[in-house]
Scaffold this motif. Structure first.
Motif, PDB file in Angstrom:
ATOM      1  N   ALA A 182      68.717 -80.104   8.412  1.00 51.60           N
ATOM      2  CA  ALA A 182      68.442 -78.672   8.485  1.00 51.60           C
ATOM      3  C   ALA A 182      68.284 -78.227   9.934  1.00 51.60           C
ATOM      4  CB  ALA A 182      67.176 -78.349   7.703  1.00 51.60           C
ATOM      5  N   GLY A 183      69.258 -77.492  10.431  1.00 51.37           N
ATOM      6  CA  GLY A 183      69.245 -76.948  11.780  1.00 51.37           C
ATOM      7  C   GLY A 183      70.239 -75.809  11.859  1.00 51.37           C
TER       8      GLY A 183
ATOM      9  N   LYS B  75      61.799 -79.039   9.752  1.00 57.59           N
ATOM     10  CA  LYS B  75      61.810 -80.499   9.878  1.00 57.59           C
ATOM     11  C   LYS B  75      60.684 -80.974  10.796  1.00 57.59           C
ATOM     12  CE  LYS B  75      64.745 -84.429  11.166  1.00 57.59           C
ATOM     13  NZ  LYS B  75      64.414 -85.199   9.962  1.00 57.59           N
ATOM     14  N   ASP B  76      59.970 -81.986  10.333  1.00 60.39           N
ATOM     15  CA  ASP B  76      58.927 -82.639  11.120  1.00 60.39           C
ATOM     16  C   ASP B  76      59.535 -83.887  11.760  1.00 60.39           C
ATOM     17  OD1 ASP B  76      56.724 -83.860  12.196  1.00 60.39           O
ATOM     18  OD2 ASP B  76      55.564 -83.901  10.334  1.00 60.39           O
ATOM     19  N   PHE B  77      59.634 -83.908  13.078  1.00 63.93           N
ATOM     20  CA  PHE B  77      60.232 -85.037  13.789  1.00 63.93           C
ATOM     21  C   PHE B  77      59.223 -86.162  14.041  1.00 63.93           C
ATOM     22  CE2 PHE B  77      62.786 -81.317  14.700  1.00 63.93           C
ATOM     23  CZ  PHE B  77      64.073 -81.794  14.483  1.00 63.93           C
ATOM     24  N   GLU B  78      57.972 -85.934  13.589  1.00 58.86           N
ATOM     25  CA  GLU B  78      56.909 -86.937  13.687  1.00 58.86           C
ATOM     26  C   GLU B  78      56.761 -87.463  15.109  1.00 58.86           C
ATOM     27  OE1 GLU B  78      57.697 -89.840  10.691  1.00 58.86           O
ATOM     28  OE2 GLU B  78      57.456 -88.428   9.038  1.00 58.86           O
ATOM     29  N   ASP B  79      56.807 -86.550  16.063  1.00 60.21           N
ATOM     30  CA  ASP B  79      56.690 -86.904  17.482  1.00 60.21           C
ATOM     31  C   ASP B  79      55.364 -86.378  18.029  1.00 60.21           C
ATOM     32  OD1 ASP B  79      57.153 -84.192  17.457  1.00 60.21           O
ATOM     33  OD2 ASP B  79      59.073 -84.283  18.511  1.00 60.21           O
ATOM     34  N   ASP B  80      55.212 -86.429  19.344  1.00 64.65           N
ATOM     35  CA  ASP B  80      53.956 -85.993  19.960  1.00 64.65           C
ATOM     36  C   ASP B  80      53.683 -84.510  19.705  1.00 64.65           C
ATOM     37  OD1 ASP B  80      53.532 -88.530  20.912  1.00 64.65           O
ATOM     38  OD2 ASP B  80      54.311 -88.122  22.923  1.00 64.65           O
ATOM     39  N   TYR B  81      54.733 -83.706  19.728  1.00 64.57           N
ATOM     40  CA  TYR B  81      54.547 -82.274  19.492  1.00 64.57           C
ATOM     41  C   TYR B  81      54.037 -82.028  18.070  1.00 64.57           C
ATOM     42  CZ  TYR B  81      55.540 -77.291  18.929  1.00 64.57           C
ATOM     43  OH  TYR B  81      55.421 -75.946  18.672  1.00 64.57           O
ATOM     44  N   SER B  82      54.613 -82.721  17.111  1.00 67.27           N
ATOM     45  CA  SER B  82      54.176 -82.591  15.727  1.00 67.27           C
ATOM     46  C   SER B  82      52.700 -82.974  15.580  1.00 67.27           C
ATOM     47  CB  SER B  82      55.037 -83.481  14.823  1.00 67.27           C
ATOM     48  OG  SER B  82      54.486 -83.573  13.529  1.00 67.27           O
TER      49      SER B  82
ATOM     50  N   GLY C  18      57.506 -79.076   5.329  1.00 65.30           N
ATOM     51  CA  GLY C  18      58.683 -79.828   5.756  1.00 65.30           C
ATOM     52  C   GLY C  18      59.969 -79.082   5.423  1.00 65.30           C
ATOM     53  N   THR C  19      61.069 -79.816   5.311  1.00 56.05           N
ATOM     54  CA  THR C  19      62.349 -79.191   4.984  1.00 56.05           C
ATOM     55  C   THR C  19      62.490 -79.026   3.469  1.00 56.05           C
ATOM     56  OG1 THR C  19      63.409 -81.361   4.991  1.00 56.05           O
ATOM     57  CG2 THR C  19      63.541 -80.081   7.011  1.00 56.05           C
TER      58      THR C  19
ATOM     59  N   ASN D  40      61.966 -75.465  12.631  1.00 60.85           N
ATOM     60  CA  ASN D  40      61.720 -76.892  12.828  1.00 60.85           C
ATOM     61  C   ASN D  40      60.612 -77.109  13.848  1.00 60.85           C
ATOM     62  OD1 ASN D  40      63.741 -77.595  11.015  1.00 60.85           O
ATOM     63  ND2 ASN D  40      65.302 -77.833  12.597  1.00 60.85           N
ATOM     64  N   LEU D  41      59.902 -78.227  13.726  1.00 57.91           N
ATOM     65  CA  LEU D  41      58.773 -78.509  14.627  1.00 57.91           C
ATOM     66  C   LEU D  41      59.288 -78.986  15.987  1.00 57.91           C
ATOM     67  CD1 LEU D  41      55.989 -80.153  12.436  1.00 57.91           C
ATOM     68  CD2 LEU D  41      55.965 -77.919  13.544  1.00 57.91           C
ATOM     69  N   ARG D  42      59.731 -78.035  16.776  1.00 56.71           N
ATOM     70  CA  ARG D  42      60.163 -78.282  18.158  1.00 56.71           C
ATOM     71  C   ARG D  42      59.356 -77.384  19.083  1.00 56.71           C
ATOM     72  NH1 ARG D  42      64.912 -81.177  18.244  1.00 56.71           N
ATOM     73  NH2 ARG D  42      66.334 -81.013  16.467  1.00 56.71           N
ATOM     74  N   GLU D  43      59.190 -77.834  20.327  1.00 60.50           N
ATOM     75  CA  GLU D  43      58.388 -77.062  21.282  1.00 60.50           C
ATOM     76  C   GLU D  43      58.897 -75.646  21.454  1.00 60.50           C
ATOM     77  OE1 GLU D  43      56.318 -78.525  24.925  1.00 60.50           O
ATOM     78  OE2 GLU D  43      57.458 -80.341  24.474  1.00 60.50           O
ATOM     79  N   GLN D  44      60.226 -75.480  21.474  1.00 64.35           N
ATOM     80  CA  GLN D  44      60.787 -74.150  21.713  1.00 64.35           C
ATOM     81  C   GLN D  44      60.443 -73.165  20.610  1.00 64.35           C
ATOM     82  OE1 GLN D  44      64.884 -75.836  21.288  1.00 64.35           O
ATOM     83  NE2 GLN D  44      65.362 -73.838  20.408  1.00 64.35           N
ATOM     84  N   LYS D  45      60.043 -73.670  19.432  1.00 61.26           N
ATOM     85  CA  LYS D  45      59.681 -72.784  18.321  1.00 61.26           C
ATOM     86  C   LYS D  45      58.256 -72.256  18.445  1.00 61.26           C
ATOM     87  CE  LYS D  45      63.681 -73.265  16.311  1.00 61.26           C
ATOM     88  NZ  LYS D  45      64.647 -72.143  16.227  1.00 61.26           N
TER      89      LYS D  45
END
Length: 361
Positions: A12-13, A218-225, A245-246, A187-192
């Motif tokens: 999903a993007g 989408k949760d990328f399960e990274d530091d931002y998340s 989530g998605t 999606n869980l990205r910094e730019q969002k």
């Protein structure tokens, strides 16, 4: 006309969804519409029209000659005239053209960090652009960048669009109280910029504790998340902010919500805004990318600066406190989407443009 869309994944993007949208929209309008996925399948595969010819290349490395020749065979067997390559999939398209020169490449730029394009450098893209018959930008800033950076002519801007034929009828149950829900699809990205959203939720839920926020993406399960999830816990918002989530049932979620938001730091032309409008949602969004070309603030929604928490939270409160006003904004945005961002109008322009490229080698 015979066209194949190429995309690296079906997760999903925005770029992925536009590849599916183009493939689906072209069915019945041209002789052949196909979709090729290079690296990874995903949730969007379910939205692909059964009449779209589909190929998954299972590409495993940057230069995968097996994948190149499988794609070449697909293109040759189906007498493809145009490869419509989305985002980074241009690379394999160029490799195919080197072995099968008669096919034409269209590159579609979905780059979402459009506030700092001067720093955007991509040598392989620049060289690859020598082989492009033309390129599509999803906003005017990207078009200007392409005209100054790429070694390609025939650069156009086409708006993103959405199609309604694959909306799921299945209902997705949401937490919270009916008629008091706020939704964000990103999606869980910094730019969002979910931090802005959570900070606004902290202000709003103190004043209106029955209102809840519903986040999809989408949760990328990274530091931002982890940072976002910890922020929700630290502010004790876990009973007011829910992350799902998605999902393929976004339309169902939108129909259960009353206000839609998009707090991004940067965008191209966000599909989320178009989805909100199609569902007649009142929208609060930040003034990035082409958002203001879709939403005339005060007429079709409310647009605020991306770093202004007070504006963002006050705009949501304005909708919370005035149901008649938010219904008026939602209906106005729906009319704008139908008039200017419909599948029919964009595809008509797209096919006319492709016909103009017939002399490119």
């Amino acid at each position: 006309m015979r066209i194949v869309q190429i995309i690296d994944s079906l997760e999903a993007g925005g770029a992925e969804r536009m590849a599916v949208n183009y493939a689906n929209a072209l069915v019945g309008r041209i002789a052949f519409s196909g979709l090729v996925v290079t690296r990874k399948e995903g949730i969007l595969k379910k939205q692909l029209d059964a009449k779209v010819s589909y190929l998954f290349l299972q590409k495993t490395k940057s230069i995968d000659f097996g994948a190149v020749f499988r794609l070449r065979k697909f293109i040759k067997d189906n007498k493809i005239g145009f490869i419509h390559a989305h985002s980074s999939s241009f690379f394999i398209a160029v490799l195919v053209k080197l072995t099968f020169p008669k096919v034409k490449i269209i590159w579609h730029d979905h780059y979402g960090i459009s506030q700092d394009l001067n720093a955007r450098k991509n040598i392989s893209l620049k060289i690859g652009s020598l082989f492009f018959a033309g390129s599509i930008a999803v906003n005017l800033a990207l078009k200007k960048w392409a005209e100054s950076y790429l070694w390609s002519s025939n650069i156009v801007y086409f708006s993103n669009f959405i199609i309604s034929s694959f909306s799921s009828d299945e209902e997705l149950p949401l937490q919270g109280v009916d008629h008091k829900r706020i939704i964000c699809v990103a999606n869980l990205r910094e730019q969002k910029n979910h931090k802005l959203l959570i900070s606004a939720a902290n202000i709003i839920c103190k004043k209106y504790p029955d209102w809840t926020f519903h986040l999809f993406g989408k949760d990328f399960e990274d530091d931002y998340s982890k940072e976002i999830m910890n922020l929700i816990l630290n502010l004790r918002l876990n009973n007011n902010v829910f992350f799902y989530g998605t999902t393929e049932h976004v339309v169902s979620a939108l129909k259960q919500c009353n206000i839609a938001v998009l707090p991004s730091l940067s965008e191209g032309l966000p599909l989320a805004i178009l989805e909100y409008g199609r569902c007649k949602m009142p929208v609060v969004a930040t003034n990035v990318g082409e958002v203001s070309s879709v939403i005339n603030s005060g007429k079709e929604g409310l647009v605020v600066e991306s770093d202004n928490l007070e504006q963002f939270s006050n705009s949501i409160i304005k909708f919370i406190e005035n149901e008649e006003y938010r219904n008026k904004m939602g209906k106005a945005l729906f009319r704008k989407i139908e008039l200017s961002f419909s599948e029919q109008s964009i595809i008509k322009e797209y096919l006319y443009w492709l016909n103009s490229l017939s002399n490119f080698r």
